[in-house]
Design an enzyme around this catalytic site. Structure first.
Site, PDB file in Angstrom:
ATOM      1  N   HIS A 195      -1.231   3.952   1.619  1.00 61.31           N
ATOM      2  CA  HIS A 195      -1.362   2.975   0.539  1.00 61.31           C
ATOM      3  C   HIS A 195      -2.807   2.991   0.031  1.00 61.31           C
ATOM      4  CE1 HIS A 195      -1.609  -1.064  -1.292  1.00 61.31           C
ATOM      5  NE2 HIS A 195      -0.294  -1.102  -1.293  1.00 61.31           N
ATOM      6  N   ASP A 211      -3.263   0.209   9.938  1.00 61.73           N
ATOM      7  CA  ASP A 211      -2.806  -0.653   8.854  1.00 61.73           C
ATOM      8  C   ASP A 211      -1.407  -1.155   9.220  1.00 61.73           C
ATOM      9  OD1 ASP A 211      -1.862  -1.871   6.567  1.00 61.73           O
ATOM     10  OD2 ASP A 211      -2.190  -0.160   5.243  1.00 61.73           O
ATOM     11  N   GLN A 264       2.826  -3.374   6.837  1.00 63.49           N
ATOM     12  CA  GLN A 264       4.287  -3.268   6.776  1.00 63.49           C
ATOM     13  C   GLN A 264       4.963  -3.635   8.091  1.00 63.49           C
ATOM     14  OE1 GLN A 264       6.301  -2.828   4.239  1.00 63.49           O
ATOM     15  NE2 GLN A 264       4.586  -2.632   2.827  1.00 63.49           N
ATOM     16  N   LYS A 314       3.595 -10.473   3.754  1.00 63.76           N
ATOM     17  CA  LYS A 314       4.689  -9.557   4.097  1.00 63.76           C
ATOM     18  C   LYS A 314       5.364  -9.950   5.404  1.00 63.76           C
ATOM     19  CE  LYS A 314       2.337  -5.608   1.898  1.00 63.76           C
ATOM     20  NZ  LYS A 314       3.196  -5.295   0.762  1.00 63.76           N
ATOM     21  N   CYS A 347       1.771   1.952  -5.032  1.00 61.82           N
ATOM     22  CA  CYS A 347       0.361   2.100  -4.617  1.00 61.82           C
ATOM     23  C   CYS A 347       0.150   3.321  -3.734  1.00 61.82           C
ATOM     24  CB  CYS A 347      -0.140   0.841  -3.904  1.00 61.82           C
ATOM     25  SG  CYS A 347      -0.187  -0.632  -4.944  1.00 61.82           S
TER      26      CYS A 347
END
Length: 402
Positions: A118, A190, A193, A216, A363
């Site tokens: 991303h 990261d 998600q 999220k 993205c």
């Protein structure tokens, strides 16, 4: 789908309609609806505890601070960290930028990451360092075996997503962290998600930094977390300065200012107090559902999505062959509809069927360019979705292709 039917009443958004159609929300990878418990926590702060934190000595200030720090404890415990290792930020993007700035990187320093990342975990390394980009396959899944060969004497960080926001592919975090650690290279994960889908233990995973967003994971927008291992956090340079992060500000003739201890030195200004409190409520909601129940439900949904979408003529599903245990409940696909871009397909699904999905590049421009894709459509499910909604998506796509 018992879990979905039990939980759906907890999400007020899911009761609305788009035109003549009941809402089918298949865009969890973009953001999640908020359960009543989160909304109530934010409202309670506004109605009963509106005050600044860490400053006021009156009763409301004390109450607000207690709620805020209780949220930090909830978030830290969710990922197996100490509260002193968790910094509240605006989201995963700010968390990654904080690390990029705080490491004091220079242009000759290299940061290794896959081409599928991303923009939030791509552009900071372009700005602050020299990117070394790992290859991906034709569907956008990283070739993880190539990572080790890219780590060298100039590598200052290995950064990658726990789960892809395009393919849903779950990274082999423990193995990659072990490879990096053997070379003395820190790892940034990261988890934007994965936070509401997968159990996370930063100690077991072996990562040095972790970034994630609340919105999220059933929480409010405008808040997220940066986890940094205590020794790493102590060495990070200041990202921004101002009120709330300083212990003592001397006259310039007497010396420099003294910042507070971590994590507070990285939280300059008035934070998003109500959002952080809502984030804590979202974590409690997640725990009440349980990650085992989430995984079981999502595997069933993913299996159904891949089956019904993969069998549609004119529809190509990316990474369809990934095992269910190696992916999130995300199905990203290309629709062969003459005269329509993938964004148009997503809009038609909304206008004609009440189905909310994402359309475009998500993205991830580099992923799409390297996979020779001019945009994709992404359906991403969560605990509130049903197999009937997946069937409705397939039927709507069949009409579009036809």
């Amino acid at each position: 789908m018992t879990l979905a039917r039990r939980l759906r009443p907890e999400f007020p958004l899911l009761a609305r309609r788009i035109g003549d159609h009941p809402l089918i929300f298949l865009d969890a990878a973009s953001t999640t609806p908020k359960p009543k418990a989160v909304i109530a926590a934010v409202l309670d702060y506004y109605e009963n505890a509106t005050a600044n934190v860490h400053r006021g000595v009156h009763a409301l200030g004390e109450q607000a601070t207690e709620l805020y720090e209780a949220a930090r404890l909830e978030v830290a415990s969710l990922i197996g960290a100490s509260p002193s290792e968790v910094v509240f930020v605006r989201g995963a993007t700010e968390a990654i930028n904080l690390v990029a700035h705080g490491l004091g990187l220079e242009k000759g320093d290299e940061v290794v990451f896959p081409a599928s990342e991303h923009h939030a975990n791509f552009l900071p390394w372009r700005v602050h360092a020299t990117p070394v980009i790992a290859p991906i396959d034709e569907d956008g899944v990283p070739r993880w075996e190539a990572i080790e060969g890219l780590l060298g004497p100039k590598t200052k960080l290995l950064a990658f997503a726990h789960a892809s926001n395009v393919t849903g592919a779950i990274a082999p975090v423990i193995e990659l962290a072990k490879i990096a650690r053997a070379r003395g290279i820190p790892v940034l994960l990261d988890a934007a998600q994965s936070l509401s889908h997968l159990p996370i233990d930063v100690r077991a995973l072996g990562v040095d930094f972790l970034a994630a967003s609340s919105h999220k994971a059933f929480g409010p927008s405008g808040v997220g977390l940066l986890y940094a291992r205590s020794d790493r956090l102590a060495r990070l340079g200041l990202y921004q300065v101002g009120g709330g992060m300083v212990a003592l500000n001397r006259d310039e003739k007497e010396g420099d200012f003294v910042p507070r201890d971590p994590p507070f030195r990285f939280e300059a200004g008035t934070p998003a107090i109500e959002a952080a409190i809502g984030f804590g409520a979202a974590v409690r909601f997640l725990r009440s559902v349980g990650f085992e129940a989430i995984a079981e439900h999502e595997r069933a949904l993913t299996k159904r999505m891949l089956a019904v979408l993969g069998d549609l003529p004119g529809v190509r599903v990316l990474a369809r062959g990934l095992p269910l245990e190696s992916r999130l409940a995300i199905a990203t696909f290309v629709v062969d509809a003459p005269g329509m871009e993938q964004e148009h397909v997503a809009r038609v699904l909304s206008d004609q069927s009440g189905i909310c999905v994402s359309g475009g590049f998500h993205c991830t421009h580099v992923l799409h360019a390297r996979a020779h894709l001019n945009g994709t459509v992404r359906a991403s499910a969560h605990v509130y979705n049903t197999e009937e909604e997946i069937e409705a998506l397939a039927n709507a796509l069949r009409d579009i292709v036809g």
